[in-house]
Design a protein around this motif. Structure first.
Motif, PDB file in Angstrom:
ATOM      1  N   PRO A 150      10.155 -18.441  14.953  1.00  0.00           N
ATOM      2  CA  PRO A 150      10.500 -18.543  13.679  1.00  0.00           C
ATOM      3  C   PRO A 150      10.252 -17.326  12.767  1.00  0.00           C
ATOM      4  O   PRO A 150      10.612 -17.172  11.641  1.00  0.00           O
ATOM      5  N   VAL A 151       9.373 -16.669  13.111  1.00  0.00           N
ATOM      6  CA  VAL A 151       8.479 -15.568  12.177  1.00  0.00           C
ATOM      7  C   VAL A 151       9.120 -14.159  12.622  1.00  0.00           C
ATOM      8  O   VAL A 151       9.522 -13.549  11.803  1.00  0.00           O
ATOM      9  N   MET A 152       9.174 -13.751  13.822  1.00  0.00           N
ATOM     10  CA  MET A 152       9.413 -12.477  14.223  1.00  0.00           C
ATOM     11  C   MET A 152      10.786 -12.471  14.264  1.00  0.00           C
ATOM     12  O   MET A 152      11.544 -13.077  14.782  1.00  0.00           O
ATOM     13  N   LYS A 153      11.352 -11.233  13.730  1.00  0.00           N
ATOM     14  CA  LYS A 153      12.724 -10.933  13.376  1.00  0.00           C
ATOM     15  C   LYS A 153      13.522 -10.402  14.619  1.00  0.00           C
ATOM     16  O   LYS A 153      14.834 -10.966  14.749  1.00  0.00           O
ATOM     17  N   LEU A 154      12.758  -9.860  15.804  1.00  0.00           N
ATOM     18  CA  LEU A 154      13.773  -9.290  16.877  1.00  0.00           C
ATOM     19  C   LEU A 154      14.334 -10.236  17.706  1.00  0.00           C
ATOM     20  O   LEU A 154      13.476 -11.169  18.508  1.00  0.00           O
ATOM     21  N   VAL A 155      15.479 -10.101  18.117  1.00  0.00           N
ATOM     22  CA  VAL A 155      15.904 -10.823  19.544  1.00  0.00           C
ATOM     23  C   VAL A 155      16.481  -9.742  20.185  1.00  0.00           C
ATOM     24  O   VAL A 155      17.447  -9.074  19.910  1.00  0.00           O
ATOM     25  N   GLU A 156      16.152  -9.442  21.664  1.00  0.00           N
ATOM     26  CA  GLU A 156      16.690  -8.787  22.601  1.00  0.00           C
ATOM     27  C   GLU A 156      17.927  -9.564  23.185  1.00  0.00           C
ATOM     28  O   GLU A 156      17.541 -10.733  24.045  1.00  0.00           O
ATOM     29  N   VAL A 157      18.924  -9.101  23.151  1.00  0.00           N
ATOM     30  CA  VAL A 157      20.060  -9.808  23.980  1.00  0.00           C
ATOM     31  C   VAL A 157      20.172  -8.959  25.211  1.00  0.00           C
ATOM     32  O   VAL A 157      20.568  -7.752  25.248  1.00  0.00           O
ATOM     33  N   VAL A 158      19.950  -9.305  26.295  1.00  0.00           N
ATOM     34  CA  VAL A 158      19.724  -8.801  27.731  1.00  0.00           C
ATOM     35  C   VAL A 158      20.901  -9.113  28.715  1.00  0.00           C
ATOM     36  O   VAL A 158      21.047 -10.269  28.830  1.00  0.00           O
ATOM     37  N   SER A 159      21.543  -8.136  28.967  1.00  0.00           N
ATOM     38  CA  SER A 159      22.479  -8.169  29.769  1.00  0.00           C
ATOM     39  C   SER A 159      22.168  -7.962  31.111  1.00  0.00           C
ATOM     40  O   SER A 159      21.802  -6.872  31.617  1.00  0.00           O
ATOM     41  N   GLY A 160      22.518  -8.881  32.151  1.00  0.00           N
ATOM     42  CA  GLY A 160      22.487  -8.577  33.768  1.00  0.00           C
ATOM     43  C   GLY A 160      23.527  -7.611  34.294  1.00  0.00           C
ATOM     44  O   GLY A 160      24.463  -7.445  33.605  1.00  0.00           O
ATOM     45  N   LEU A 161      23.454  -7.693  35.335  1.00  0.00           N
ATOM     46  CA  LEU A 161      24.827  -7.015  36.169  1.00  0.00           C
ATOM     47  C   LEU A 161      25.982  -7.584  35.798  1.00  0.00           C
ATOM     48  O   LEU A 161      26.955  -7.121  35.618  1.00  0.00           O
ATOM     49  N   ALA A 162      26.005  -9.063  35.871  1.00  0.00           N
ATOM     50  CA  ALA A 162      27.173  -9.680  35.866  1.00  0.00           C
ATOM     51  C   ALA A 162      27.756 -10.353  34.494  1.00  0.00           C
ATOM     52  O   ALA A 162      28.855 -10.627  34.251  1.00  0.00           O
TER      53      ALA A 162
END
Ligand code: NAD
Length: 516
Positions: A150-162
């Motif tokens: 809830p505090v930390m701003k970052l979200v990494e959206v991680v794409s796999g091969l598919a």
């Protein structure tokens, strides 16, 4: 792709530290959330805990009781996974184990509709690998929140091969709609943050191991000169050495032993001794246990005692943009600053105080520069995030420099209002070598298509609070200078670890920058 509408039901699996936090974020954004944990009662306990934390905000006047009640009403606990059947997005935050995660996603695939998006909060496992046995791996991605979610701003959206762009974009826009800073990353070891941040710890550990200085002084320099919120040693103590060492090991192993990620024996020894940092009461520093007061004063950085010497005029040869603010500061401190034409072929600026030469580090130690350039009195100074406001600086002198000349260098920087830390003659000093290596790692991540330069910088600022994105910082120093610094470090140590990323080298040669 637009974000999921707030009418979309969000399923979260795992009601531990991360799962409960993610459930709270989604409920605060207006979604109905079903929180499932396979330990009976754990999901309910997780929601009770969210209520307690939100009510603390009510007590501080930061939230209304009505808002808390609404958020809690949107959270539904579930001891059985079947309750997630109607979710539009399921985010998994269970134990970090590939086989168990694969089993859970297989169950979800059988349970949910084909259009349901599936996401994992894994910090170290490959998304491609988690999704490998799915019938429809294209709708699975990583959604990597940071702790506390809830505090930390970052979200990494991680794409796999598919993973399809459509799925990644929907998750990206949904994270933004939830008030987060989202970045795209491809599924590679450490994603962006846990990879690019490695040198922050590794260079500190290396400087300590080589007796450049002590932990308290190095931490103070990274804060006061580098502008980082915490130094590497206090930060590792906070993260926990077991966790930090394990992440380093996993990235090192995943990159087949690339020496750039080599773990440190210094940290390994702390793990072996169970000196895990704050949580065990001892790491690089001691921490008071309950009821204990004595013997836990934090060691102070070792700064030079005040020196009062009359300073001659500062003669400047070939000043560049990096050190221009330092010269302004000298002028404001009442010193005579005299500019002379540059005589250096590489344009490296030099400052003269009488016979003493002060020069910004370029990745070589002072002894090497003194010998190569036939200099007698040479003091190297470190990089600062902002020379106008930095309150400390690291210096190193060549073996040929007299004690009087060192005193003069101390007096100069003290006159500018800076604490002075003398290091043993170490290539690249502290801030410069760390920033050069952070930028180098980010450059390689860009080269390998892990992220864009913009997302790499954004991730390091929003995920770990760096004062500046490493690539933007490298741009401002000039990429030829950063490349030269790394090449000098590589030559100084004879180690591949400091090799320049090819992208950094190419951009330096072609006079490009990472951010146009
Ligand atoms: P945690 O141990 O606090 O919580 C895990 C929860 O999952 C527990 O409540 C457990 O009962 C539950 N669980 C385990 N197996 C399950 C299953 N098969 N089905 C349903 N529930 C199950 O762990 P955490 O720190 O919240 O980490 C969860 C995930 O998030 C991990 O993948 C971790 O790598 C990742 N992560 C952690 C952090 C962090 O700082 N803790 C940060 C980012 C990502």
């Amino acid at each position: 792709m637009p974000a999921l509408p707030t009418s979309a039901v969000i399923g979260v699996i795992g009601a531990g530290a991360m799962g409960a936090g993610i459930a709270q974020v989604a409920a605060q954004a207006g979604h109905q959330v079903i929180l499932h944990d396979n330990q009976p009662g754990a999901a309910k306990a997780g929601i009770d805990n969210i209520r307690r934390q939100l009510e603390q905000r009510v007590a501080k006047g930061k939230m209304s009781q009505g808002d808390v009640d609404n958020i809690i009403a949107r959270l539904q606990p579930a001891d059985a996974i079947d309750a997630l059947a109607d979710s539009h997005l399921v985010i998994e935050a269970i134990v970090e184990n590939l086989e168990i995660k694969r089993q859970v996603f297989a169950q979800l695939e059988a349970l949910c509709s084909p259009g349901t998006l599936l996401a994992s909060n894994t910090s170290s496992l490959s998304i491609t690998s988690i999704a490998a046995n799915l019938e429809r791996p294209e709708r699975m991605a990583g959604l990597h929140f940071f702790n506390p979610a809830p505090v930390m701003k970052l979200v990494e959206v991680v794409s796999g091969l598919a993973t399809t762009n459509e799925a990644a974009d929907t998750l990206f826009d949904t994270a933004i709609a939830w008030g987060k800073v989202a970045v795209h990353a491809s599924s590679t070891p450490g994603f962006i943050v846990n990879r690019v941040a490695r040198p922050f710890y590794a260079e500190g550990l290396r400087l300590l191991q080589e007796s450049a200085s002590d932990a308290a002084t190095l931490d103070a320099l990274m804060r006061q000169a580098g502008g980082f919120r915490m130094g590497p040693f206090e930060l590792m103590d906070l993260i926990g050495h077991d966790v930090n060492y394990a992440v380093t090991r996993s990235v090192f192993d995943a990159y087949y032993g690339d020496t750039r990620f080599k773990p440190s024996l210094v940290q390994h020894a702390l793990v072996e001794a169970k000196r895990l940092g704050r949580k065990s009461g001892q790491g690089f520093y001691d921490y008071p246990r309950e009821g204990q007061r004595e013997g836990t004063e934090k060691p102070q950085p070792k700064f030079a005692a005040p020196v009062n010497t009359k300073l001659p005029a500062l003669v400047v040869q070939g000043a560049n943009g990096t050190i221009a603010p330092l010269l302004e500061r000298a002028q404001e401190a009442g010193l005579d600053v005299v500019h002379r034409e540059s005589l250096q072929q590489d344009g490296t600026p030099r400052l003269y105080l009488g016979d003493l030469i002060l020069a910004l580090s370029d990745g070589r130690c002072a002894a090497e520069r003194a010998v190569n350039e036939g200099l007698e009195a040479l003091v190297l100074f470190d990089l600062c995030l902002d020379y106008r406001s930095a309150s400390a600086i690291a210096l190193a002198a060549s073996h040929t420099t007299s004690p009087e000349a060192r005193q003069l260098a101390t007096a100069f920087f003290q006159r500018l209002g800076m604490d002075v830390a003398w290091l043993t003659d170490t290539p690249g000093l502290v801030v410069l070598r760390t920033v050069a290596m952070l930028a180098n790692e980010a450059a390689d991540a860009v080269l390998q298509g892990v992220c864009s330069a913009q997302d790499g910088d954004l991730a390091m600022q929003a995920g770990v609070n760096y004062p500046r994105g490493p690539l933007a910082w490298a741009d401002s120093l000039g990429l030829p200078f950063v490349h030269r610094t790394l090449t000098h470090l590589q030559q100084s140590y004879g180690e591949e670890r400091y090799r320049s990323s090819f992208l950094l080298r190419r951009k330096a040669l072609s006079e490009e920058s990472f951010h146009e």
